[in-house]
Design an enzyme around this catalytic site. Structure first.
Site, mmCIF file in Angstrom:
data_model
loop_
_atom_site.group_PDB
_atom_site.id
_atom_site.type_symbol
_atom_site.label_atom_id
_atom_site.label_comp_id
_atom_site.label_asym_id
_atom_site.label_seq_id
_atom_site.Cartn_x
_atom_site.Cartn_y
_atom_site.Cartn_z
ATOM 1 N N ASP A 24 6.934 36.136 113.456
ATOM 2 C CA ASP A 24 6.983 35.827 112.013
ATOM 3 C C ASP A 24 6.044 36.744 111.216
ATOM 4 O O ASP A 24 6.398 37.227 110.142
ATOM 5 C CB ASP A 24 6.598 34.365 111.761
ATOM 6 N N SER A 78 20.699 26.766 110.239
ATOM 7 C CA SER A 78 20.113 28.036 110.697
ATOM 8 C C SER A 78 21.077 29.193 110.491
ATOM 9 O O SER A 78 22.255 29.106 110.859
ATOM 10 C CB SER A 78 19.755 27.939 112.184
ATOM 11 N N GLY A 126 1.767 25.937 108.617
ATOM 12 C CA GLY A 126 2.061 26.815 109.741
ATOM 13 C C GLY A 126 2.382 28.247 109.331
ATOM 14 O O GLY A 126 1.884 29.205 109.934
ATOM 15 N N LYS A 140 7.984 25.098 116.901
ATOM 16 C CA LYS A 140 7.126 26.279 117.100
ATOM 17 C C LYS A 140 5.757 25.914 117.678
ATOM 18 O O LYS A 140 5.218 26.635 118.505
ATOM 19 C CB LYS A 140 6.932 27.024 115.778
ATOM 20 N N SER A 145 20.285 32.117 111.843
ATOM 21 C CA SER A 145 19.992 33.061 112.926
ATOM 22 C C SER A 145 21.228 33.400 113.774
ATOM 23 O O SER A 145 21.407 34.570 114.134
ATOM 24 C CB SER A 145 18.874 32.515 113.827
ATOM 25 N N GLY A 157 -0.981 28.405 100.315
ATOM 26 C CA GLY A 157 -0.570 27.519 101.396
ATOM 27 C C GLY A 157 -1.542 27.544 102.550
ATOM 28 O O GLY A 157 -2.326 28.502 102.710
ATOM 29 N N ALA A 158 -1.522 26.464 103.343
ATOM 30 C CA ALA A 158 -2.394 26.381 104.517
ATOM 31 C C ALA A 158 -1.663 25.709 105.676
ATOM 32 O O ALA A 158 -2.285 25.169 106.580
ATOM 33 C CB ALA A 158 -3.675 25.620 104.174
HETATM 34 P P1 NAP Z 1 4.188 23.356 106.222
HETATM 35 O O1 NAP Z 1 3.433 23.597 107.474
HETATM 36 O O2 NAP Z 1 4.804 22.033 105.954
HETATM 37 O O3 NAP Z 1 3.174 23.712 104.984
HETATM 38 C C1 NAP Z 1 3.549 23.450 103.662
HETATM 39 C C2 NAP Z 1 2.505 24.031 102.695
HETATM 40 O O4 NAP Z 1 3.017 23.851 101.367
HETATM 41 C C3 NAP Z 1 1.148 23.353 102.746
HETATM 42 O O5 NAP Z 1 0.148 24.298 102.476
HETATM 43 C C4 NAP Z 1 1.253 22.344 101.602
HETATM 44 O O6 NAP Z 1 0.004 22.050 101.014
HETATM 45 C C5 NAP Z 1 2.061 23.130 100.598
HETATM 46 N N1 NAP Z 1 2.744 22.239 99.668
HETATM 47 C C6 NAP Z 1 3.796 21.423 99.923
HETATM 48 N N2 NAP Z 1 4.166 20.757 98.808
HETATM 49 C C7 NAP Z 1 3.318 21.161 97.834
HETATM 50 C C8 NAP Z 1 3.188 20.838 96.444
HETATM 51 N N3 NAP Z 1 4.009 19.980 95.849
HETATM 52 N N4 NAP Z 1 2.222 21.460 95.742
HETATM 53 C C9 NAP Z 1 1.380 22.345 96.326
HETATM 54 N N5 NAP Z 1 1.443 22.702 97.630
HETATM 55 C C10 NAP Z 1 2.399 22.099 98.375
HETATM 56 O O7 NAP Z 1 5.385 24.397 106.058
HETATM 57 P P2 NAP Z 1 5.475 25.877 106.685
HETATM 58 O O8 NAP Z 1 6.165 25.826 107.999
HETATM 59 O O9 NAP Z 1 4.144 26.497 106.600
HETATM 60 O O10 NAP Z 1 6.510 26.590 105.675
HETATM 61 C C11 NAP Z 1 6.121 26.936 104.359
HETATM 62 C C12 NAP Z 1 7.238 27.704 103.679
HETATM 63 O O11 NAP Z 1 7.441 28.966 104.320
HETATM 64 C C13 NAP Z 1 8.581 26.980 103.701
HETATM 65 O O12 NAP Z 1 9.170 27.119 102.428
HETATM 66 C C14 NAP Z 1 9.389 27.741 104.728
HETATM 67 O O13 NAP Z 1 10.763 27.701 104.434
HETATM 68 C C15 NAP Z 1 8.823 29.159 104.547
HETATM 69 N N6 NAP Z 1 8.999 30.013 105.750
HETATM 70 C C16 NAP Z 1 9.784 31.122 105.636
HETATM 71 C C17 NAP Z 1 9.960 31.942 106.737
HETATM 72 C C18 NAP Z 1 10.830 33.182 106.613
HETATM 73 O O14 NAP Z 1 11.217 33.754 107.645
HETATM 74 N N7 NAP Z 1 11.134 33.641 105.420
HETATM 75 C C19 NAP Z 1 9.349 31.655 107.963
HETATM 76 C C20 NAP Z 1 8.531 30.519 108.040
HETATM 77 C C21 NAP Z 1 8.375 29.685 106.919
HETATM 78 P P3 NAP Z 1 -0.862 20.760 101.428
HETATM 79 O O15 NAP Z 1 -1.726 21.193 102.585
HETATM 80 O O16 NAP Z 1 -1.633 20.503 100.190
HETATM 81 O O17 NAP Z 1 0.109 19.672 101.785
#
Ligand code: NAP
Length: 309
Positions: A124, A31, A152, A88, A33, A149-150
C-alpha cells in the site's frame, strides 16, 4: 466481467490446473481487484502465453475463518493473495515471514506462497508513493507532509513517509488517543525526522507553505461529507492526495480544484499497490524478473468497473 464471489466451500473444486491468485475480504463484492488483475494477466498473455493460465479470484471470508482459509488456499495451491478489510491486521500474525515495509505497519495486504508457506508484504505504501510521483510529480524525499488520519491507512502512509526521508511529518487526527498512539509507534522510525501531532480544531499558525496534504481518513467516502480539513486555512499546499477513489472527487479534491492546487484521488494508489503485488507473485512463481506490469491497463479496467451502473 467480474469474477463470481467464492467461499471456502468452492475450494472443493481445487486443485485446478493453472496459477491461481485471489483477494480475500468481508464483504468482497465491491472489490475491483479481480477485474484489474485479470485485465493485466490478459495483457501479459499477449507477449507470454503462460499468463493465459493465470486467474485472479475473489473469496468472501469472515474474519474468524481467515486462519482456516489461509491453510486451505495454501493446500489448494494458490500462489498469491491480496487481503482487504478486515484481514490486513489479522493476517499479520498468521504468516511465516514478513517483508520490511509490512513489519513496522503491523499489517499485510499481499501474501506470497514461498515454498509452501505464506510470506506477508505490504504494497500500500509503495502504491501511495508511486501514485504521488506519477500523478503529482512529487517525491516523498524532502517533502513536508500533512497526513490526515491515524487509522490503518495513515499508519502505512506514515511509515512509507519516514522510510523515504520526508523532511517533516504532521499527523492531524480528531481523536487524540489514536493520534498519540500512532506518534508513539512512529517514534522509533523517525531517524531525526520531526513528527508532530495536530488537533484539527487547533491548527498551528506556523504551518509552512508547500505542504503535501494526504487524506487517509474515511471522510469523503459519503458524497455528503465535508472536507476533513479547510484547505483555504492552510498556507498554500503544493498538492493534495486523497486515498479515496469512490467517489472520484471528494469535497476535499473539489476544494483543491477550486483553489487551483494540484490534486489526485486514490485510484492510482490502488493500481500501483496491485501492480507491485502482481510483480511479487510473478517473480516468485517464475523465478525470473517480472515483465513490465501494464499499469495503464489495470487503471482502465478499474475505471470501467467504477463507471458501471
Ligand atoms: P480506519 O482504520 O477506520 O481509520 C479511519 C480514520 O478516519 C481515522 O483516523 C478516523 O479518526 C478518521 N475518521 C473517520 N470518521 C471521521 C470523521 N467523521 N471526522 C474526522 N475523522 C474521521 O480506516 P483506514 O483503513 O485507515 O482507511 C482510511 C481511508 O483510506 C478509507 O477511506 C479507505 O477507503 C482509504 N484507503 C484507500 C486505499 C487505496 O488503495 N486508495 C488503501 C487503503 C485505504 P478517529 O481516530 O478520530 O476515529
Amino acid at each position: 466481467m467480474n469474477e463470481p464471489v467464492l467461499t471456502l466451500t468452492d475450494l472443493s473444486a481445487w486443485p485446478r490446473p493453472g496459477t491461481h491468485l485471489a483477494v480475500l475480504g468481508y464483504p468482497i463484492k465491491h472489490s475491483i481487484s479481480p477485474p484489474m488483475h485479470n485485465a493485466a494477466l490478459t495483457e501479459l498473455a499477449k507477449a507470454d502465453p503462460q499468463f493465459a493460465a493465470w486467474r485472479y479470484h475473489r473469496f468472501e471470508v469472515p474474519p474468524d475463518e481467515l486462519p482456516a482459509a489461509l491453510d486451505k488456499l495454501l493446500a489448494a495451491g494458490f500462489r498469491g493473495l491480496n487481503l482487504t478489510v478486515p484481514h490486513k491486521v489479522i493476517a499479520f500474525d498468521k504468516v511465516n515471514t514478513v517483508g520490511s515495509a509490512a513489519s513496522p505497519i503491523g499489517a499485510v495486504n499481499t501474501l506470497v506462497n514461498e515454498g509452501g508457506a505464506w510470506s506477508g508484504y505490504n504494497t500500500d505504501g509503495y502504491g501511495l508513493r508511486r501514485s504521488i510521483l506519477s500523478e503529482l510529480g512529487l517525491m516523498f524525499a524532502g517533502s513536508d507532509v500533512l497526513l490526515l488520519g491515524a487509522g490503518g491507512a495513515a499508519r502505512g502512509a506514515a511509515v512509507e513517509c519516514l522510510q523515504n526521508s520526508v523532511r517533516s511529518l504532521r499527523i492531524v487526527n480528531r481523536t487524540a488517543t489514536s493520534r498519540d498512539a500512532l506518534l508513539h509507534q512512529l517514534a522509533p522510525l523517525a531517524n531525526g525526522i520531526p513528527i508532530h501531532g495536530i488537533d484539527p480544531a487547533h491548527l498551528p499558525s506556523d504551518l509552512p507553505a508547500g505542504l503535501l496534504v494526504i487524506n487517509a481518513t474515511s471522510v469523503g467516502l459519503r458524497p455528503a461529507d465535508a472536507p476533513p480539513i479547510n484547505l483555504a486555512a492552510l498556507p498554500r499546499p503544493s498538492a493534495v492526495f486523497d486515498m479515496i477513489y469512490n467517489p472520484a472527487e471528494t469535497a476535499l479534491l473539489a476544494k483543491a480544484r477550486e483553489l487551483d492546487i494540484p490534486a489526485a484521488n486514490g485510484l492510482g494508489m490502488l493500481v500501483h499497490q496491485g501492480a507491485r503485488s502482481l510483480q511479487h507473485w510473478i517473480e516468485t512463481v517464475t523465478g525470473q524478473p517480472a515483465p513490465p506490469i501494464p499499469v495503464e491497463v489495470m487503471r482502465r479496467a478499474a475505471e470501467a468497473v467504477l463507471a458501471a451502473p
